[in-house]
Design a protein around this motif. Structure first.
Motif, PDB file in Angstrom:
ATOM      1  N   ALA A  38       0.892  -1.218  -0.021  1.00 42.30           N
ATOM      2  CA  ALA A  38      -0.109  -0.165   0.032  1.00 42.30           C
ATOM      3  C   ALA A  38       0.918   1.361   0.008  1.00 42.30           C
ATOM      4  O   ALA A  38       0.609   2.070  -0.545  1.00 42.30           O
ATOM      5  CB  ALA A  38      -1.041  -0.114   1.161  1.00 42.30           C
ATOM      6  N   ALA A  39       1.872   1.254   0.952  1.00 40.82           N
ATOM      7  CA  ALA A  39       2.721   2.321   0.942  1.00 40.82           C
ATOM      8  C   ALA A  39       3.612   2.700  -0.684  1.00 40.82           C
ATOM      9  O   ALA A  39       3.847   3.784  -0.986  1.00 40.82           O
ATOM     10  CB  ALA A  39       3.757   2.135   1.955  1.00 40.82           C
ATOM     11  N   ASP A  40       4.274   1.631  -1.166  1.00 39.68           N
ATOM     12  CA  ASP A  40       4.611   1.619  -2.277  1.00 39.68           C
ATOM     13  C   ASP A  40       3.741   2.083  -3.381  1.00 39.68           C
ATOM     14  O   ASP A  40       3.905   2.997  -4.308  1.00 39.68           O
ATOM     15  CB  ASP A  40       5.065   0.349  -2.696  1.00 39.68           C
ATOM     16  CG  ASP A  40       6.436  -0.084  -2.216  1.00 39.68           C
ATOM     17  OD1 ASP A  40       6.875   0.797  -1.212  1.00 39.68           O
ATOM     18  OD2 ASP A  40       6.914  -1.485  -2.219  1.00 39.68           O
ATOM     19  N   HIS A  41       2.632   1.604  -3.354  1.00 38.78           N
ATOM     20  CA  HIS A  41       1.367   1.894  -4.452  1.00 38.78           C
ATOM     21  C   HIS A  41       1.288   3.455  -4.307  1.00 38.78           C
ATOM     22  O   HIS A  41       0.940   4.293  -5.423  1.00 38.78           O
ATOM     23  CB  HIS A  41       0.025   1.169  -4.067  1.00 38.78           C
ATOM     24  CG  HIS A  41      -0.976   1.703  -5.268  1.00 38.78           C
ATOM     25  ND1 HIS A  41      -0.871   1.215  -6.434  1.00 38.78           N
ATOM     26  CD2 HIS A  41      -2.064   2.219  -4.999  1.00 38.78           C
ATOM     27  CE1 HIS A  41      -1.773   1.815  -7.295  1.00 38.78           C
ATOM     28  NE2 HIS A  41      -2.540   2.418  -6.298  1.00 38.78           N
ATOM     29  N   TRP A  42       1.219   3.966  -3.028  1.00 40.69           N
ATOM     30  CA  TRP A  42       0.878   5.482  -3.005  1.00 40.69           C
ATOM     31  C   TRP A  42       2.234   6.292  -3.494  1.00 40.69           C
ATOM     32  O   TRP A  42       2.256   7.537  -4.175  1.00 40.69           O
ATOM     33  CB  TRP A  42       0.822   5.851  -1.462  1.00 40.69           C
ATOM     34  CG  TRP A  42       0.714   7.542  -1.379  1.00 40.69           C
ATOM     35  CD1 TRP A  42      -0.248   8.361  -1.320  1.00 40.69           C
ATOM     36  CD2 TRP A  42       2.012   8.286  -0.943  1.00 40.69           C
ATOM     37  NE1 TRP A  42       0.330   9.635  -1.225  1.00 40.69           N
ATOM     38  CE2 TRP A  42       1.641   9.710  -1.017  1.00 40.69           C
ATOM     39  CE3 TRP A  42       3.276   7.768  -0.529  1.00 40.69           C
ATOM     40  CZ2 TRP A  42       2.450  10.773  -0.665  1.00 40.69           C
ATOM     41  CZ3 TRP A  42       4.111   8.908  -0.271  1.00 40.69           C
ATOM     42  CH2 TRP A  42       3.713  10.449  -0.315  1.00 40.69           C
ATOM     43  N   THR A  43       3.487   5.720  -3.079  1.00 39.01           N
ATOM     44  CA  THR A  43       4.618   6.345  -3.635  1.00 39.01           C
ATOM     45  C   THR A  43       4.735   6.474  -4.876  1.00 39.01           C
ATOM     46  O   THR A  43       5.117   7.361  -5.393  1.00 39.01           O
ATOM     47  CB  THR A  43       5.999   5.601  -3.001  1.00 39.01           C
ATOM     48  OG1 THR A  43       5.690   5.497  -1.501  1.00 39.01           O
ATOM     49  CG2 THR A  43       7.173   6.473  -3.071  1.00 39.01           C
ATOM     50  N   LEU A  44       4.388   5.418  -5.643  1.00 33.22           N
ATOM     51  CA  LEU A  44       4.449   5.399  -7.162  1.00 33.22           C
ATOM     52  C   LEU A  44       3.444   6.019  -7.903  1.00 33.22           C
ATOM     53  O   LEU A  44       3.445   6.179  -8.916  1.00 33.22           O
ATOM     54  CB  LEU A  44       5.089   3.942  -7.580  1.00 33.22           C
ATOM     55  CG  LEU A  44       6.230   3.472  -6.976  1.00 33.22           C
ATOM     56  CD1 LEU A  44       6.574   2.072  -7.247  1.00 33.22           C
ATOM     57  CD2 LEU A  44       7.351   4.346  -7.363  1.00 33.22           C
ATOM     58  N   GLY A  45       2.142   6.432  -7.172  1.00 30.15           N
ATOM     59  CA  GLY A  45       1.098   6.510  -7.676  1.00 30.15           C
ATOM     60  C   GLY A  45       1.005   8.098  -8.021  1.00 30.15           C
ATOM     61  O   GLY A  45       1.712   9.135  -7.702  1.00 30.15           O
ATOM     62  N   PRO A  46      -0.122   8.674  -8.476  1.00 34.20           N
ATOM     63  CA  PRO A  46      -0.418   9.906  -8.999  1.00 34.20           C
ATOM     64  C   PRO A  46      -0.453  10.785  -7.878  1.00 34.20           C
ATOM     65  O   PRO A  46       0.180  12.056  -8.011  1.00 34.20           O
ATOM     66  CB  PRO A  46      -1.926  10.083  -9.514  1.00 34.20           C
ATOM     67  CG  PRO A  46      -2.684   8.767  -8.935  1.00 34.20           C
ATOM     68  CD  PRO A  46      -1.302   7.742  -8.817  1.00 34.20           C
ATOM     69  N   GLN A  52       4.088  14.549  -7.270  1.00 36.97           N
ATOM     70  CA  GLN A  52       3.699  15.656  -6.234  1.00 36.97           C
ATOM     71  C   GLN A  52       4.951  15.897  -5.364  1.00 36.97           C
ATOM     72  O   GLN A  52       5.003  15.215  -4.248  1.00 36.97           O
ATOM     73  CB  GLN A  52       2.398  15.559  -5.508  1.00 36.97           C
ATOM     74  CG  GLN A  52       1.236  15.109  -6.380  1.00 36.97           C
ATOM     75  CD  GLN A  52       0.813  16.296  -7.132  1.00 36.97           C
ATOM     76  OE1 GLN A  52       0.909  17.363  -6.689  1.00 36.97           O
ATOM     77  NE2 GLN A  52       0.220  15.761  -8.230  1.00 36.97           N
ATOM     78  N   PRO A  53       6.031  16.729  -5.585  1.00 40.77           N
ATOM     79  CA  PRO A  53       6.883  16.866  -4.735  1.00 40.77           C
ATOM     80  C   PRO A  53       6.636  17.138  -3.375  1.00 40.77           C
ATOM     81  O   PRO A  53       5.877  17.718  -2.894  1.00 40.77           O
ATOM     82  CB  PRO A  53       7.770  17.916  -5.368  1.00 40.77           C
ATOM     83  CG  PRO A  53       7.432  18.161  -6.811  1.00 40.77           C
ATOM     84  CD  PRO A  53       5.935  17.660  -6.802  1.00 40.77           C
ATOM     85  N   ALA A  54       7.580  16.378  -2.502  1.00 40.28           N
ATOM     86  CA  ALA A  54       7.304  16.517  -0.981  1.00 40.28           C
ATOM     87  C   ALA A  54       8.656  16.392  -0.467  1.00 40.28           C
ATOM     88  O   ALA A  54       9.437  15.701  -0.912  1.00 40.28           O
ATOM     89  CB  ALA A  54       6.302  15.318  -0.420  1.00 40.28           C
ATOM     90  N   THR A  55       8.846  16.643   0.892  1.00 38.53           N
ATOM     91  CA  THR A  55       9.835  16.551   1.574  1.00 38.53           C
ATOM     92  C   THR A  55       9.898  15.041   2.074  1.00 38.53           C
ATOM     93  O   THR A  55       9.038  14.272   1.961  1.00 38.53           O
ATOM     94  CB  THR A  55       9.882  17.394   3.144  1.00 38.53           C
ATOM     95  OG1 THR A  55       8.870  17.044   3.840  1.00 38.53           O
ATOM     96  CG2 THR A  55       9.525  18.889   2.920  1.00 38.53           C
ATOM     97  N   PRO A  56      11.015  14.660   2.566  1.00 47.08           N
ATOM     98  CA  PRO A  56      11.357  13.281   2.785  1.00 47.08           C
ATOM     99  C   PRO A  56      10.392  12.950   4.135  1.00 47.08           C
ATOM    100  O   PRO A  56       9.886  11.792   4.171  1.00 47.08           O
ATOM    101  CB  PRO A  56      12.654  13.093   3.436  1.00 47.08           C
ATOM    102  CG  PRO A  56      13.560  14.237   2.337  1.00 47.08           C
ATOM    103  CD  PRO A  56      12.454  15.325   2.278  1.00 47.08           C
ATOM    104  N   ALA A  57      10.410  13.752   5.010  1.00 50.35           N
ATOM    105  CA  ALA A  57       9.400  13.575   6.227  1.00 50.35           C
ATOM    106  C   ALA A  57       8.039  13.451   5.760  1.00 50.35           C
ATOM    107  O   ALA A  57       7.333  12.590   6.384  1.00 50.35           O
ATOM    108  CB  ALA A  57       9.585  14.835   7.187  1.00 50.35           C
ATOM    109  N   THR A  58       7.434  14.312   5.043  1.00 53.17           N
ATOM    110  CA  THR A  58       6.071  14.020   4.322  1.00 53.17           C
ATOM    111  C   THR A  58       6.024  12.790   3.710  1.00 53.17           C
ATOM    112  O   THR A  58       5.027  12.042   3.881  1.00 53.17           O
ATOM    113  CB  THR A  58       5.713  15.271   3.621  1.00 53.17           C
ATOM    114  OG1 THR A  58       5.876  16.424   4.277  1.00 53.17           O
ATOM    115  CG2 THR A  58       4.348  15.304   2.778  1.00 53.17           C
ATOM    116  N   ILE A  59       6.969  12.257   2.929  1.00 55.77           N
ATOM    117  CA  ILE A  59       6.739  11.105   2.192  1.00 55.77           C
ATOM    118  C   ILE A  59       6.937   9.885   3.214  1.00 55.77           C
ATOM    119  O   ILE A  59       5.954   9.220   3.002  1.00 55.77           O
ATOM    120  CB  ILE A  59       8.196  10.998   1.392  1.00 55.77           C
ATOM    121  CG1 ILE A  59       8.061  11.895   0.232  1.00 55.77           C
ATOM    122  CG2 ILE A  59       8.290   9.311   0.793  1.00 55.77           C
ATOM    123  CD1 ILE A  59       9.236  12.116  -0.910  1.00 55.77           C
TER     124      ILE A  59
END
Length: 100
Positions: A38-46, A52-59
């Protein structure tokens, strides 16, 4: 399921830990794989950081959120609100981090 030890009576008392089997064939390993997917799907999804650029903490926070939410929605884990409400405080860090 292992019986849960009582929560500490006062803030900063040691918090009893529940042993968890983390071997490759354990129930923990099975739900870890589901949460990771689920985490990988979010990471690689739209909505993930590649689009959508984000900080490492937000990711990191969003990956944890997606994995945890997925397990809760499937009913594989529950939130023990009685235990949360009974605790005078909950430690934010682990006492020790086992090797993966």
């Amino acid at each position: 399921m292992t019986d849960k030890p009582p929560v500490p009576a006062t803030m900063f008392d040691p918090w009893p830990r529940i042993p968890v089997d983390t071997t490759d064939t354990s129930p923990f390993d099975r739900i870890l794989r589901l949460a990771t997917f689920a985490a990988d799907h979010w990471t690689l999804g739209p909505d993930g950081p590649f689009r959508q650029p984000a900080t490492p903490a937000t990711i990191c926070r969003n990956q944890i959120r997606e994995g945890l939410l997925h397990l809760l929605e499937l009913g594989l884990i529950d939130i023990d609100t009685d235990r949360i409400d009974a605790a005078p405080g909950i430690p934010c860090q682990r006492e020790q981090t086992p090797a993966p």
